[in-house]
Design an enzyme around this catalytic site. Sequence first.
Site, PDB file in Angstrom:
ATOM      1  N   ASP A   1       0.864  -1.187   0.000  1.00 29.23           N
ATOM      2  CA  ASP A   1       0.000   0.000   0.000  1.00 29.23           C
ATOM      3  C   ASP A   1       0.896   1.231   0.000  1.00 29.23           C
ATOM      4  OD1 ASP A   1      -3.224   0.212   0.959  1.00 29.23           O
ATOM      5  OD2 ASP A   1      -2.054   2.068   1.056  1.00 29.23           O
TER       6      ASP A   1
ATOM      7  N   GLU B   1     -14.576  -8.548  -7.219  1.00 30.43           N
ATOM      8  CA  GLU B   1     -14.779  -9.098  -5.873  1.00 30.43           C
ATOM      9  C   GLU B   1     -16.224  -8.863  -5.432  1.00 30.43           C
ATOM     10  OE1 GLU B   1     -12.807 -11.059  -3.954  1.00 30.43           O
ATOM     11  OE2 GLU B   1     -14.745 -11.101  -2.958  1.00 30.43           O
ATOM     12  N   PHE B   2     -16.814  -9.893  -4.821  1.00 23.15           N
ATOM     13  CA  PHE B   2     -18.219  -9.777  -4.400  1.00 23.15           C
ATOM     14  C   PHE B   2     -18.387  -9.864  -2.884  1.00 23.15           C
ATOM     15  CE2 PHE B   2     -18.118 -11.395  -8.722  1.00 23.15           C
ATOM     16  CZ  PHE B   2     -18.986 -10.521  -9.367  1.00 23.15           C
TER      17      PHE B   2
ATOM     18  N   LYS C   1     -19.697  -7.183 -12.507  1.00 23.41           N
ATOM     19  CA  LYS C   1     -19.636  -6.526 -11.192  1.00 23.41           C
ATOM     20  C   LYS C   1     -20.583  -5.313 -11.122  1.00 23.41           C
ATOM     21  CE  LYS C   1     -18.429  -5.356  -7.128  1.00 23.41           C
ATOM     22  NZ  LYS C   1     -18.790  -6.081  -5.925  1.00 23.41           N
TER      23      LYS C   1
ATOM     24  N   PHE D   1     -32.138  -8.758  -0.030  1.00 21.90           N
ATOM     25  CA  PHE D   1     -32.141  -7.372  -0.534  1.00 21.90           C
ATOM     26  C   PHE D   1     -33.558  -6.865  -0.789  1.00 21.90           C
ATOM     27  CE2 PHE D   1     -27.839  -8.383  -0.653  1.00 21.90           C
ATOM     28  CZ  PHE D   1     -27.151  -7.192  -0.617  1.00 21.90           C
TER      29      PHE D   1
ATOM     30  N   CYS E   1     -19.753   0.997  -1.773  1.00 22.03           N
ATOM     31  CA  CYS E   1     -19.906   0.368  -3.089  1.00 22.03           C
ATOM     32  C   CYS E   1     -21.150   0.805  -3.861  1.00 22.03           C
ATOM     33  CB  CYS E   1     -19.889  -1.146  -2.937  1.00 22.03           C
ATOM     34  SG  CYS E   1     -18.260  -1.737  -2.462  1.00 22.03           S
TER      35      CYS E   1
ATOM     36  N   LYS F   1     -24.048  -0.597   7.558  1.00 17.61           N
ATOM     37  CA  LYS F   1     -24.738  -1.852   7.840  1.00 17.61           C
ATOM     38  C   LYS F   1     -24.082  -2.477   9.071  1.00 17.61           C
ATOM     39  CE  LYS F   1     -22.167  -4.921   4.811  1.00 17.61           C
ATOM     40  NZ  LYS F   1     -22.282  -5.964   3.843  1.00 17.61           N
TER      41      LYS F   1
ATOM     42  N   ARG G   1     -18.601   4.990   5.158  1.00 13.59           N
ATOM     43  CA  ARG G   1     -18.595   5.699   3.867  1.00 13.59           C
ATOM     44  C   ARG G   1     -20.010   5.695   3.283  1.00 13.59           C
ATOM     45  NH1 ARG G   1     -13.518   2.699   1.104  1.00 13.59           N
ATOM     46  NH2 ARG G   1     -14.342   0.955   2.287  1.00 13.59           N
TER      47      ARG G   1
HETATM   48  P1  NAD Z   1     -10.141   0.962   0.709  1.00 19.20           P
HETATM   49  O1  NAD Z   1     -10.225   2.430   0.586  1.00 19.20           O
HETATM   50  O2  NAD Z   1     -10.503   0.300   1.997  1.00 19.20           O
HETATM   51  O3  NAD Z   1      -8.662   0.482   0.325  1.00 19.20           O
HETATM   52  C1  NAD Z   1      -7.973   0.937  -0.771  1.00 19.20           C
HETATM   53  C2  NAD Z   1      -6.482   0.956  -0.428  1.00 19.20           C
HETATM   54  O4  NAD Z   1      -5.751   1.281  -1.600  1.00 19.20           O
HETATM   55  C3  NAD Z   1      -6.106   2.004   0.625  1.00 19.20           C
HETATM   56  O5  NAD Z   1      -5.413   1.368   1.683  1.00 19.20           O
HETATM   57  C4  NAD Z   1      -5.208   2.976  -0.127  1.00 19.20           C
HETATM   58  O6  NAD Z   1      -4.202   3.525   0.673  1.00 19.20           O
HETATM   59  C5  NAD Z   1      -4.650   2.090  -1.214  1.00 19.20           C
HETATM   60  N1  NAD Z   1      -4.175   2.820  -2.407  1.00 19.20           N
HETATM   61  C6  NAD Z   1      -4.805   3.809  -3.082  1.00 19.20           C
HETATM   62  N2  NAD Z   1      -4.055   4.213  -4.116  1.00 19.20           N
HETATM   63  C7  NAD Z   1      -2.932   3.456  -4.098  1.00 19.20           C
HETATM   64  C8  NAD Z   1      -1.773   3.404  -4.901  1.00 19.20           C
HETATM   65  N3  NAD Z   1      -1.642   4.208  -5.944  1.00 19.20           N
HETATM   66  N4  NAD Z   1      -0.797   2.512  -4.588  1.00 19.20           N
HETATM   67  C9  NAD Z   1      -0.946   1.698  -3.537  1.00 19.20           C
HETATM   68  N5  NAD Z   1      -2.030   1.692  -2.726  1.00 19.20           N
HETATM   69  C10 NAD Z   1      -2.999   2.569  -2.998  1.00 19.20           C
HETATM   70  O7  NAD Z   1     -11.035   0.377  -0.470  1.00 19.20           O
HETATM   71  P2  NAD Z   1     -11.797  -1.046  -0.531  1.00 19.20           P
HETATM   72  O8  NAD Z   1     -13.103  -0.948   0.169  1.00 19.20           O
HETATM   73  O9  NAD Z   1     -10.844  -2.125  -0.174  1.00 19.20           O
HETATM   74  O10 NAD Z   1     -12.113  -1.110  -2.098  1.00 19.20           O
HETATM   75  C11 NAD Z   1     -11.110  -1.370  -3.042  1.00 19.20           C
HETATM   76  C12 NAD Z   1     -11.782  -1.682  -4.368  1.00 19.20           C
HETATM   77  O11 NAD Z   1     -12.580  -2.872  -4.239  1.00 19.20           O
HETATM   78  C13 NAD Z   1     -12.760  -0.609  -4.851  1.00 19.20           C
HETATM   79  O12 NAD Z   1     -12.709  -0.555  -6.237  1.00 19.20           O
HETATM   80  C14 NAD Z   1     -14.109  -1.123  -4.383  1.00 19.20           C
HETATM   81  O13 NAD Z   1     -15.153  -0.637  -5.176  1.00 19.20           O
HETATM   82  C15 NAD Z   1     -13.941  -2.605  -4.578  1.00 19.20           C
HETATM   83  N6  NAD Z   1     -14.804  -3.442  -3.737  1.00 19.20           N
HETATM   84  C16 NAD Z   1     -15.017  -3.100  -2.436  1.00 19.20           C
HETATM   85  C17 NAD Z   1     -15.816  -3.920  -1.635  1.00 19.20           C
HETATM   86  C18 NAD Z   1     -16.086  -3.562  -0.196  1.00 19.20           C
HETATM   87  O14 NAD Z   1     -17.005  -4.142   0.374  1.00 19.20           O
HETATM   88  N7  NAD Z   1     -15.331  -2.655   0.407  1.00 19.20           N
HETATM   89  C19 NAD Z   1     -16.392  -5.075  -2.178  1.00 19.20           C
HETATM   90  C20 NAD Z   1     -16.130  -5.400  -3.500  1.00 19.20           C
HETATM   91  C21 NAD Z   1     -15.337  -4.577  -4.276  1.00 19.20           C
END
Ligand code: NAD
Length: 434
Positions: free
Chosen positions: A30, A151-152, A204, A249, A260, A320, A327
């Site tokens: 990260d 990812e789901f 997705k 849902f 999301c 939830k 967020r």
């Molecule tokens: P998050 O904000 O919790 O995590 C994202 C991470 O990416 C952060 O730690 C950030 O520091 C890091 N990051 C950002 N830019 C970066 C870079 N250039 N280099 C390295 N690290 C970097 O986000 P999340 O909830 O884990 O979501 C990530 C992706 O997965 C999104 O596209 C989201 O839509 C998708 N997603 C999320 C969920 C969910 O339930 N949270 C479920 C399915 C899909």
Amino acid sequence: MNIAIVGSGYVGLVTGACLAELGNRVICADNDSKKIAGLKKGVVPIYEPGLEELIKNNVKKKRLFFSSSIKDAVKESEVIFIAVGTPPQENGETDLTGIENVARNIAINMTGYRLIVEKSTVPVQTCEWVKHTISTYIKHKVKFDVASNPEFLREGSAINDFMHPDRIVFGVESKKAKEILMSLYKPLNAPLVITNIKSAELIKHASNAFLATKISFINAISRICDMVGADVQEVSQGMGLDKRIGQSFLSAGVGYGGSCFPKDLDAFINISDKLGYDFKLLKAVKDINEEQKNFILRKIKDVLWIIKDKTIGVLGLSFKPNTDDIRNAPSLDLIKALQAEGAKIRVYDPQAMEKARDLLKGAKFCKDSYEACSGSDCLLVVTEWREFKELDLVKVKKLLKRPVIIDGRNIYEQALLEKLGFTYLGVGRGNRSE
Ligand code: NAD
């Protein structure tokens, strides 16, 4: 396999920890060096049931590592998952600068064949750009493949969702990429949906848009129920038992939130517009979701009349239960709207208080649900945490200034609450407010 996960948030950490648990050597990387420093010391930056233990266990077994150097992670891994955030911009368009940045970083640091897997949720055709970017910035003459593997998982049950998915989707364009992903996911023994890359990307967005549509649909039905004196719980049960519709849902409430659905819906509307298709259905889904918050506010006014100087106890901040994620949580909009009208807020959430503290100035953060009830003119339930369902309602009634409950998630039995002497307003349970 040697795997790198770039982006160590909800998705990255869960994916990394689970793939390590399956026996792979995983580096979670990260660009937030503070986050990585914490993870190296065993501090897990999010609340997700079971995650801390899973991480600890795999770190101990030397299968899971953390690094703030994307360069090192790319050098040491054959498969690289991109799991960075893809936040919305003002106009709803997805901000893909994180994805582009990682793609460039990978291109510069690849020293042998790499499979780059897009895990983040992105608009259709993003993978083409990832491939183009890597080809443009590539430093060493090495081969690579790109793939989409959306990812789901759901926050709150993320580990179980990852380990026991309904299906695993991946979009590939080479035999090698397909074989690597098939072998990586083999231990999960889940149905595979193997498609071309664009279909995988679309699956997705289409899935999240469909789930949001179900929520807005039942919320629209809840409005009709309130107007005519029907009960949306009964309507939803009657609909959901039809296997073609399904029960999930289909719960009316304060509307969807989270990191999301709102973002993905905006992104899908935006990309459809760009492609020349006016996705009116999704625009309506979004409008209904926004209106639902006003509908809840009107219910509060139905009982309290004037909001100014009233104290409102709020149960739930996270979007939830079983997560600390706030967020786009409906709680934030509702509380801010009530504060704007002069209400005093007493709020409690089992996990999300720390994350909300800076966002909700002026609110009193209480140590438990009962303290939030104490002296309040009404109680508003926003998140359906289990502990709220199990409250001692006789005690709640004694603590409230007025025995009024606005149940934004329909977690209580209306008849029971009325028997206890509460004024009870659920969502779509035949109460006024239209
Ligand atoms: P998050 O904000 O919790 O995590 C994202 C991470 O990416 C952060 O730690 C950030 O520091 C890091 N990051 C950002 N830019 C970066 C870079 N250039 N280099 C390295 N690290 C970097 O986000 P999340 O909830 O884990 O979501 C990530 C992706 O997965 C999104 O596209 C989201 O839509 C998708 N997603 C999320 C969920 C969910 O339930 N949270 C479920 C399915 C899909």
